[in-house]
Design an enzyme around this catalytic site. Structure first.
Site, PDB file in Angstrom:
ATOM      1  N   THR A   1       0.813  -1.213   0.000  1.00  0.00           N
ATOM      2  CA  THR A   1       0.000   0.000   0.000  1.00  0.00           C
ATOM      3  C   THR A   1       0.849   1.266   0.000  1.00  0.00           C
ATOM      4  O   THR A   1       0.367   2.329  -0.358  1.00  0.00           O
ATOM      5  CB  THR A   1      -0.938   0.014   1.222  1.00  0.00           C
ATOM      6  OG1 THR A   1      -0.155  -0.141   2.414  1.00  0.00           O
ATOM      7  CG2 THR A   1      -1.947  -1.114   1.148  1.00  0.00           C
TER       8      THR A   1
ATOM      9  N   ARG B   1       8.675  -2.305   0.652  1.00  0.00           N
ATOM     10  CA  ARG B   1       9.387  -2.283   1.931  1.00  0.00           C
ATOM     11  C   ARG B   1       9.987  -3.653   2.197  1.00  0.00           C
ATOM     12  O   ARG B   1       9.297  -4.668   2.097  1.00  0.00           O
ATOM     13  CB  ARG B   1       8.459  -1.883   3.079  1.00  0.00           C
ATOM     14  CG  ARG B   1       7.952  -0.464   2.974  1.00  0.00           C
ATOM     15  CD  ARG B   1       7.087  -0.087   4.150  1.00  0.00           C
ATOM     16  NE  ARG B   1       6.481   1.212   3.930  1.00  0.00           N
ATOM     17  CZ  ARG B   1       5.566   1.755   4.737  1.00  0.00           C
ATOM     18  NH1 ARG B   1       5.157   1.098   5.804  1.00  0.00           N
ATOM     19  NH2 ARG B   1       5.051   2.938   4.456  1.00  0.00           N
TER      20      ARG B   1
ATOM     21  N   SER C   1       8.596   4.606   6.268  1.00  0.00           N
ATOM     22  CA  SER C   1       7.621   5.277   7.118  1.00  0.00           C
ATOM     23  C   SER C   1       7.887   5.040   8.598  1.00  0.00           C
ATOM     24  O   SER C   1       8.905   5.469   9.129  1.00  0.00           O
ATOM     25  CB  SER C   1       6.201   4.845   6.724  1.00  0.00           C
ATOM     26  OG  SER C   1       5.237   5.597   7.419  1.00  0.00           O
ATOM     27  N   HIS C   2       6.995   4.335   9.267  1.00  0.00           N
ATOM     28  CA  HIS C   2       7.068   4.138  10.708  1.00  0.00           C
ATOM     29  C   HIS C   2       7.879   2.907  11.096  1.00  0.00           C
ATOM     30  O   HIS C   2       8.033   2.623  12.283  1.00  0.00           O
ATOM     31  CB  HIS C   2       5.655   4.001  11.270  1.00  0.00           C
ATOM     32  CG  HIS C   2       4.885   2.873  10.647  1.00  0.00           C
ATOM     33  ND1 HIS C   2       4.479   2.911   9.333  1.00  0.00           N
ATOM     34  CD2 HIS C   2       4.478   1.682  11.136  1.00  0.00           C
ATOM     35  CE1 HIS C   2       3.836   1.784   9.040  1.00  0.00           C
ATOM     36  NE2 HIS C   2       3.827   1.029  10.103  1.00  0.00           N
TER      37      HIS C   2
ATOM     38  N   ASP D   1       6.040  10.517  12.507  1.00  0.00           N
ATOM     39  CA  ASP D   1       6.742   9.256  12.277  1.00  0.00           C
ATOM     40  C   ASP D   1       7.981   9.459  11.413  1.00  0.00           C
ATOM     41  O   ASP D   1       8.420  10.587  11.194  1.00  0.00           O
ATOM     42  CB  ASP D   1       5.798   8.244  11.628  1.00  0.00           C
ATOM     43  CG  ASP D   1       5.395   8.645  10.217  1.00  0.00           C
ATOM     44  OD1 ASP D   1       5.354   9.850   9.937  1.00  0.00           O
ATOM     45  OD2 ASP D   1       5.111   7.753   9.399  1.00  0.00           O
TER      46      ASP D   1
ATOM     47  N   ASP E   1       8.746   9.341   8.169  1.00  0.00           N
ATOM     48  CA  ASP E   1       8.743  10.187   6.972  1.00  0.00           C
ATOM     49  C   ASP E   1       7.800  11.375   7.070  1.00  0.00           C
ATOM     50  O   ASP E   1       7.588  12.087   6.084  1.00  0.00           O
ATOM     51  CB  ASP E   1       8.426   9.362   5.727  1.00  0.00           C
ATOM     52  CG  ASP E   1       7.007   8.815   5.704  1.00  0.00           C
ATOM     53  OD1 ASP E   1       6.430   8.625   6.795  1.00  0.00           O
ATOM     54  OD2 ASP E   1       6.478   8.548   4.621  1.00  0.00           O
TER      55      ASP E   1
ATOM     56  N   ASP F   1       4.450  11.619   7.737  1.00  0.00           N
ATOM     57  CA  ASP F   1       3.073  11.635   7.250  1.00  0.00           C
ATOM     58  C   ASP F   1       2.041  11.204   8.291  1.00  0.00           C
ATOM     59  O   ASP F   1       0.845  11.263   8.021  1.00  0.00           O
ATOM     60  CB  ASP F   1       2.929  10.810   5.965  1.00  0.00           C
ATOM     61  CG  ASP F   1       3.237   9.323   6.149  1.00  0.00           C
ATOM     62  OD1 ASP F   1       3.572   8.906   7.267  1.00  0.00           O
ATOM     63  OD2 ASP F   1       3.145   8.587   5.143  1.00  0.00           O
ATOM     64  N   ARG F   2       2.465  10.786   9.467  1.00  0.00           N
ATOM     65  CA  ARG F   2       1.518  10.402  10.514  1.00  0.00           C
ATOM     66  C   ARG F   2       1.569  11.390  11.662  1.00  0.00           C
ATOM     67  O   ARG F   2       2.510  12.175  11.783  1.00  0.00           O
ATOM     68  CB  ARG F   2       1.826   8.990  11.033  1.00  0.00           C
ATOM     69  CG  ARG F   2       1.701   7.915   9.978  1.00  0.00           C
ATOM     70  CD  ARG F   2       1.885   6.537  10.567  1.00  0.00           C
ATOM     71  NE  ARG F   2       1.769   5.511   9.541  1.00  0.00           N
ATOM     72  CZ  ARG F   2       1.390   4.264   9.774  1.00  0.00           C
ATOM     73  NH1 ARG F   2       1.076   3.875  10.991  1.00  0.00           N
ATOM     74  NH2 ARG F   2       1.318   3.390   8.784  1.00  0.00           N
TER      75      ARG F   2
ATOM     76  N   THR G   1      -7.724   0.750   2.296  1.00  0.00           N
ATOM     77  CA  THR G   1      -6.533   1.312   2.913  1.00  0.00           C
ATOM     78  C   THR G   1      -5.516   1.653   1.834  1.00  0.00           C
ATOM     79  O   THR G   1      -5.322   0.910   0.884  1.00  0.00           O
ATOM     80  CB  THR G   1      -5.941   0.315   3.915  1.00  0.00           C
ATOM     81  OG1 THR G   1      -6.881   0.095   4.968  1.00  0.00           O
ATOM     82  CG2 THR G   1      -4.637   0.822   4.505  1.00  0.00           C
TER      83      THR G   1
ATOM     84  N   GLU H   1      -6.930   5.087  10.096  1.00  0.00           N
ATOM     85  CA  GLU H   1      -6.892   4.784  11.517  1.00  0.00           C
ATOM     86  C   GLU H   1      -5.464   4.757  12.066  1.00  0.00           C
ATOM     87  O   GLU H   1      -5.261   4.893  13.267  1.00  0.00           O
ATOM     88  CB  GLU H   1      -7.582   3.445  11.798  1.00  0.00           C
ATOM     89  CG  GLU H   1      -7.015   2.246  11.068  1.00  0.00           C
ATOM     90  CD  GLU H   1      -5.757   1.680  11.679  1.00  0.00           C
ATOM     91  OE1 GLU H   1      -5.573   1.815  12.909  1.00  0.00           O
ATOM     92  OE2 GLU H   1      -4.945   1.107  10.943  1.00  0.00           O
TER      93      GLU H   1
ATOM     94  N   LYS I   1      -0.900  11.889   3.294  1.00  0.00           N
ATOM     95  CA  LYS I   1      -1.205  12.277   4.664  1.00  0.00           C
ATOM     96  C   LYS I   1      -0.064  13.140   5.183  1.00  0.00           C
ATOM     97  O   LYS I   1       1.044  13.093   4.670  1.00  0.00           O
ATOM     98  CB  LYS I   1      -1.435  11.056   5.547  1.00  0.00           C
ATOM     99  CG  LYS I   1      -0.404   9.955   5.502  1.00  0.00           C
ATOM    100  CD  LYS I   1      -0.878   8.783   6.345  1.00  0.00           C
ATOM    101  CE  LYS I   1       0.048   7.576   6.243  1.00  0.00           C
ATOM    102  NZ  LYS I   1      -0.165   6.803   5.015  1.00  0.00           N
TER     103      LYS I   1
ATOM    104  N   ARG J   1      -4.635  -7.509  11.634  1.00  0.00           N
ATOM    105  CA  ARG J   1      -5.154  -6.383  12.400  1.00  0.00           C
ATOM    106  C   ARG J   1      -6.657  -6.572  12.568  1.00  0.00           C
ATOM    107  O   ARG J   1      -7.373  -6.801  11.583  1.00  0.00           O
ATOM    108  CB  ARG J   1      -4.865  -5.061  11.691  1.00  0.00           C
ATOM    109  CG  ARG J   1      -3.378  -4.791  11.454  1.00  0.00           C
ATOM    110  CD  ARG J   1      -3.131  -3.316  11.192  1.00  0.00           C
ATOM    111  NE  ARG J   1      -1.819  -3.033  10.639  1.00  0.00           N
ATOM    112  CZ  ARG J   1      -0.683  -3.006  11.321  1.00  0.00           C
ATOM    113  NH1 ARG J   1      -0.713  -3.287  12.618  1.00  0.00           N
ATOM    114  NH2 ARG J   1       0.459  -2.715  10.732  1.00  0.00           N
TER     115      ARG J   1
END
Length: 544
Positions: free
Chosen positions: A18, A22, A113-114, A277, A279, A281-282, A345, A365, A377, A497
């Site tokens: 998504t 990675r 990302s995170h 985070d 990069d 975006d969160r 998502t 979320e 985001k 999840r």
């Protein structure tokens, strides 16, 4: 010009998820692995005459080497210009903005990302198109197909590149411009929000901290909060980007930000806390007492009060949320008389709606919120939005949330992650769950009854594209929902999840929802036979 051509044996594991490809960092460092994926991108999205490319990343280990490889390969492919952030730094929303601001053909964003960084952490590569948003599924599928058929990759060897020095150099026939990664993005933020009101709030004795988590938002937050908004020195914590994020986990979650959470707790708690985070975006928003605003509530509150902020003074065209995200924003949209959308998502699904003018705000979320100002985001944008609201509404974080609940009720929410699953077992679990959906209606599960159950599918109302198999939704009475979905953002293994959501009406909205969510959690395990099929008695991680 000296373009080198290297043979390569195709890799079979370069299917983007998504948010791009990675993998463990060491996988990307294997000979030919990164170049093969970049070559597939360049062949599936070849540069037009005179085209420019944006390149940058989150500062994690291997990002400098990867950035130079991308730049030299872009030069070999025929790009006329590449703009790269100094030190190869560029947050994901800043990259999106630069694409749109400069008319670039796209961006290659180097980030996981995170996910943790370092040589034993993760690395990632994502391609964004000329909209500034993530590549659509049709393009990522084409990139994957091409990656499996490559015979070689091409790279420009001419010229010297210094990523620490701003200015222009030539790599072959391509002009490479090393730019300030912060300035254009900071200017955009100042154009969207009432900085005078926020300055007044910060000058009134209001105390805040922003945790950059030794990731990319450190330089951005220093410029915005401490320089342009006049916050005291030290307002930005962990501000220096480090290759391993200081040994921490660059995920804006209470468990990964203990220093921030400590500052937000106790008798001398600060008024406001936030984190972003790897990069940028969160976002995580925290009030005194360690009160963490749920992402669903945050999106709903920003939507309900958007007209208090200069950039959105005319209201919103509509709002969208990813399917697993709490339905709080839907209730606001209904009250405002605007459209709401439930999408798969992945931010790319929001981009189509934004480009068509159907939505203004959107969110996921996983602490992701954004708007049509970019096509990603945006963590710092969300933090500034909250500060703007607190300045004009003259209330604290918790009071603003409670006021929202008193108007709309509360969608109490929890996410439970079952991590480290064997991929085959996780797939078999979802297959078995889907096989029972047709007969689920009317089934009693603990104190609940199943109203409906389906495997979420989506058709884009703008371009007709779609996606199937996006996660199982189980709608219950009393008003509650369980969602089961395999994560698409990890680098190895599988994570199930499970998203739990129960509606508390206005007269109960401020009550402790733990018992309601515990009952729903037990129902989620019973309905899907989590113990029997996966051998797990409890989740690995609970959020919310």
């Amino acid at each position: 010009m000296p373009i080198a051509v290297h043979a390569v044996t195709p890799f079979d594991d370069q299917k983007p998820g998504t948010s791009g490809l990675r993998k463990p960092t060491r996988r990307f460092m294997e000979p030919g692995y990164l170049p093969a994926f970049v070559q597939a991108i360049l062949e599936c999205a070849p540069p037009k005459p005179g085209a420019a490319l944006i390149v940058g990343g989150d500062g994690r280990f291997f990002v400098r080497e990867a950035a130079e490889t991308v730049i030299r390969m872009a030069a070999a492919a025929g790009y006329a210009r590449v703009r790269v952030g100094r030190e190869a730094l560029l947050s994901t929303p800043a990259a999106s903005h630069l694409v749109r601001l400069t008319g670039a053909q796209g961006a290659v964003i180097l980030s996981a990302s995170h996910n943790p960084g370092g040589p034993d952490g993760d690395f990632g590569v994502k391609y964004n198109t000329s909209t500034g948003g993530p590549a659509p599924e049709s393009l990522t599928e084409a990139i994957f197909a091409r990656s499996k058929a490559l015979a070689g990759w091409r790279i420009e060897t001419d010229g010297t590149l210094d990523l620490d020095r701003m200015g222009e150099v030539r790599i072959g026939a391509c002009v490479v411009e090393v730019i300030d990664p912060v300035a254009a993005y900071a200017d955009l933020m100042e154009s969207l929000f009432d900085f005078a009101a926020i300055r007044g709030l910060l000058a009134s004795g209001f105390r805040m901290r922003f945790d950059a988590m030794h990731a990319v938002t450190g330089p951005y937050a220093m410029e915005l909060f401490e320089r342009r908004l006049g916050a005291p020195a030290g307002t930005v914590m962990n501000a220096t980007p480090l290759p391993d994020f200081g040994g921490g986990h660059p995920d804006p979650h209470p468990d990964h930000a203990p220093e921030l959470m400590a500052a937000m707790s106790g008798p001398d708690a600060l008024d406001f806390g936030a984190a972003s985070d790897g990069d940028g975006d969160r976002n995580m928003i925290v009030g005194p007492g360690g009160f963490v605003v749920s992402p669903g509530d945050s999106l709903a509150i920003l939507t309900a009060l958007a007209d208090r902020v200069p950039a959105y003074s005319g209201g919103v065209a509509g709002v969208a949320r990813s399917m697993p995200t709490a339905r709080a924003a839907d209730r606001v949209a209904e009250a405002l008389g605007v459209d709401s959308f439930e999408t798969p998502t992945g931010w790319k699904w929001f981009v189509s709606l934004m480009d068509a003018g159907r939505i203004t705000l959107c969110g996921e979320e996983s602490f992701g919120t954004g708007s049509s100002h970019v096509r990603e985001k945006d963590g710092l944008w969300a933090v500034l939005f909250w500060l703007n609201l607190l300045a004009v509404e003259r209330v604290g974080v918790r009071d603003l949330v409670r006021r929202h609940w008193s108007r709309f009720g509360r969608d109490a929410y929890r996410r439970e992650d079952y991590e480290g699953l064997e991929t085959g077992a996780a797939g078999a679990f979802m297959q078995a769950l889907r096989a029972r959906l047709d007969t689920a209606s009317g089934q009693a599960v603990g104190p609940f009854s199943v109203v409906s159950a389906d495997d979420f599918a989506y058709v884009d109302p703008v371009d007709g594209s779609g996606a199937e198999g996006q996660g199982v939704r189980v709608m219950l009475t009393p008003d509650a929902r369980i969602t089961y979905r395999l994560s698409g953002t990890g680098s190895s293994g599988a994570t199930l999840r499970v998203y739990l959501e129960t509606y508390l009406p206005r007269d109960r909205a401020d009550a402790d929802p733990s018992a309601d969510l515990d009952a729903l959690s037990a129902a989620s395990r019973e309905f899907a036979d989590v113990g029997g099929l996966l051998g797990r008695a409890a989740p690995s991680v609970v959020t919310g």
